[in-house]
Design an enzyme around this catalytic site. Sequence first.
Site, mmCIF file in Angstrom:
data_model
loop_
_atom_site.group_PDB
_atom_site.id
_atom_site.type_symbol
_atom_site.label_atom_id
_atom_site.label_comp_id
_atom_site.label_asym_id
_atom_site.label_seq_id
_atom_site.Cartn_x
_atom_site.Cartn_y
_atom_site.Cartn_z
ATOM 1 N N PRO A 231 -12.960 96.174 7.923
ATOM 2 C CA PRO A 231 -12.638 94.616 8.606
ATOM 3 C C PRO A 231 -12.712 93.800 7.349
ATOM 4 O O PRO A 231 -12.350 92.354 7.694
ATOM 5 C CB PRO A 231 -13.597 94.567 9.533
ATOM 6 C CG PRO A 231 -14.951 95.279 9.293
ATOM 7 C CD PRO A 231 -14.158 96.549 8.441
ATOM 8 N N ASP A 254 -1.554 95.841 2.994
ATOM 9 C CA ASP A 254 -1.340 94.508 3.719
ATOM 10 C C ASP A 254 -2.151 93.110 3.624
ATOM 11 O O ASP A 254 -3.068 93.511 2.936
ATOM 12 C CB ASP A 254 -1.041 95.100 5.157
ATOM 13 C CG ASP A 254 -2.632 95.385 5.928
ATOM 14 O OD1 ASP A 254 -3.591 94.930 5.448
ATOM 15 O OD2 ASP A 254 -2.680 96.478 6.373
ATOM 16 N N LYS A 276 2.263 92.090 6.811
ATOM 17 C CA LYS A 276 2.946 91.627 7.784
ATOM 18 C C LYS A 276 2.166 90.538 8.413
ATOM 19 O O LYS A 276 0.947 90.397 8.646
ATOM 20 C CB LYS A 276 3.202 92.639 8.854
ATOM 21 C CG LYS A 276 4.401 93.815 8.294
ATOM 22 C CD LYS A 276 4.642 94.893 9.477
ATOM 23 C CE LYS A 276 5.602 95.716 9.297
ATOM 24 N NZ LYS A 276 5.228 96.401 7.869
ATOM 25 N N GLY A 307 -6.039 97.274 6.639
ATOM 26 C CA GLY A 307 -7.058 96.650 7.104
ATOM 27 C C GLY A 307 -7.541 97.373 8.300
ATOM 28 O O GLY A 307 -6.851 98.046 9.119
ATOM 29 N N GLY A 308 -9.109 97.559 8.563
ATOM 30 C CA GLY A 308 -9.438 98.068 9.550
ATOM 31 C C GLY A 308 -9.381 99.584 9.504
ATOM 32 O O GLY A 308 -9.673 100.091 8.544
ATOM 33 N N ASP A 309 -8.673 100.315 10.414
ATOM 34 C CA ASP A 309 -8.604 101.890 10.540
ATOM 35 C C ASP A 309 -6.974 102.056 10.724
ATOM 36 O O ASP A 309 -6.306 101.327 11.395
ATOM 37 C CB ASP A 309 -9.175 102.387 11.888
ATOM 38 C CG ASP A 309 -9.017 103.978 12.062
ATOM 39 O OD1 ASP A 309 -9.782 104.601 11.543
ATOM 40 O OD2 ASP A 309 -7.859 104.318 12.334
ATOM 41 N N ILE A 312 -5.533 102.570 14.344
ATOM 42 C CA ILE A 312 -5.620 101.574 15.537
ATOM 43 C C ILE A 312 -5.047 100.240 15.325
ATOM 44 O O ILE A 312 -5.272 99.481 14.389
ATOM 45 C CB ILE A 312 -7.248 101.146 15.766
ATOM 46 C CG1 ILE A 312 -7.893 102.744 16.110
ATOM 47 C CG2 ILE A 312 -7.392 100.281 16.635
ATOM 48 C CD1 ILE A 312 -9.632 102.422 16.241
ATOM 49 N N ALA A 338 -11.662 96.785 13.128
ATOM 50 C CA ALA A 338 -12.130 95.468 13.415
ATOM 51 C C ALA A 338 -13.155 95.163 14.597
ATOM 52 O O ALA A 338 -14.111 94.278 14.534
ATOM 53 C CB ALA A 338 -10.959 94.568 13.233
ATOM 54 N N MET A 390 -4.902 90.733 17.119
ATOM 55 C CA MET A 390 -3.516 89.778 17.103
ATOM 56 C C MET A 390 -3.488 88.956 18.357
ATOM 57 O O MET A 390 -2.520 88.826 18.866
ATOM 58 C CB MET A 390 -2.443 90.675 16.852
ATOM 59 C CG MET A 390 -2.402 91.455 15.201
ATOM 60 S SD MET A 390 -1.193 92.526 15.282
ATOM 61 C CE MET A 390 -2.003 94.100 16.225
ATOM 62 N N GLY A 419 -13.980 88.228 10.176
ATOM 63 C CA GLY A 419 -15.231 89.084 10.721
ATOM 64 C C GLY A 419 -15.822 89.842 9.455
ATOM 65 O O GLY A 419 -14.899 90.356 8.550
#
Length: 492
Positions: A231, A254, A276, A307-309, A312, A338, A390, A419
Amino acid sequence: MKTLSPYLPLAFRLDTISVLIIGGGVVALNKLRLFLGRGCIIHVWAKDVHSEIKKAYDDGKISLHIGPFSEKELDRFFPDIGLIFAATDKEEINLLISEKAFQYRVPVCVVDNPALSSFITPAFVNRDPVQIAITSGGASPVLARRLRQKIEAELPTNLGQAAQFMQAQRSWLKEKIPHIEKRRHIWESFIDSAHFEDALAGDYCKAKHALEALVNNEEKQGEVWLVGAGPGHADLLTLAALRLMQNADSVLYDNLVSDEVLDRVRRDAERVYVGKERSKHSLPQEDIHKELSRRAKRGERVLRLKGGDPFIFGRGGEEMEALLKEGISVRVVPGVTAANGCGASAGIPLTHRDCAQSCIFLTGHARADGSLNLYWPSLARKGQTLVIYMGLAPLETLCDQLIKHGLPATWPIAVIEKGTCSDERVVTGQLRNIAAKVQAENIKSPALLIVGEVVLHRAKTNMITSQFFAPKEGRYETSVSPRAWRGSFING
């Protein structure tokens, strides 16, 4: 651009210079030990010297100058000296040594006084010829030494011998494979293989046979690594992610990948931004598929950093399927999504048995006409937590629909901006007023929404998790000791 420490650890060649150590006590002895056996000419100057310094002189390893310090005597050493250490307990002498060294443009280290020094000595981990330097830029030498102890415990004792084996193979390998990038691939594959253990164990025949096998197979197609960057906070990267980030030839990343995380990628890897953002796509998804494929087919190890996984709301599944259709090998490394990272950092337990028996991840990404394709009756229920990715742009619509389909207008909600990062911000409120609060606080993307009664439990846990991930100065007050809160976090 952030301001970096003015100290840059460099490897200094010593077998062509003379070193002067002024002082004869334990501190001077510690500096002397750094230089013995490295091929430099060593001068030690002091009124009295430690017995081990005297022994080094008796063994013919150093030149010893016994006598009081004087400026006139110091001038005689210039300009032949290449490095100077001032290790006396007299401030006025150390100051004079520093001034003379700067005058003659000779690197000088005044022990425990960075202001008078042009360089500082880091903590060393020595597996000759492999050496690791650790420096805090003079901020905390004790911390640097602690880190050295941790690294010492992790590194194999015979790492130096393995490095010497690899050095012995360089000439024939260079002749066999002139292309530097292909040679680097061979070496990295060897180090990552089980046969590197043979080199560590001293079984050089077996290790060389394995290396030759890799060379004979070197015309391999590349592969793509779909890696979750977490995250935002770099400490939340997985060990697998870090390893691949250091081995990649190129990285496509990204806009959710933080600078702190991107700094962990190998420095000479080519970096391509394909992020994006709302109403702003730097590269269409189909073109990202083609770029990943193109690079892998020419032999690159391509890091797709998300970012994150990646699986997901990261389009990792689409990219994997597109690459597999092209016959390209794909490796997937999950990341802390996240929802988990932001919830923990903000101190919000996503599932609390008193109020949340389920947790739903959903995207608030709207259609082109601004509508949200969500099944509201299943979302507007008590006893569950909604985590909305989002969801900042359609926040007002989200809240209106949840109220319209059955949730109270007073239902708790939190919006978490950036976060886990040091500049994280958290705004809590109710469905009826959160949009106004977010606007008043000027909350920006990336932001995550958490809807449910678990938000009310935030005050019970935020002290622990926020300090653990990213302390925010001035935001939390606590009298709990670091040992106590860390233990509380680990134990539940």
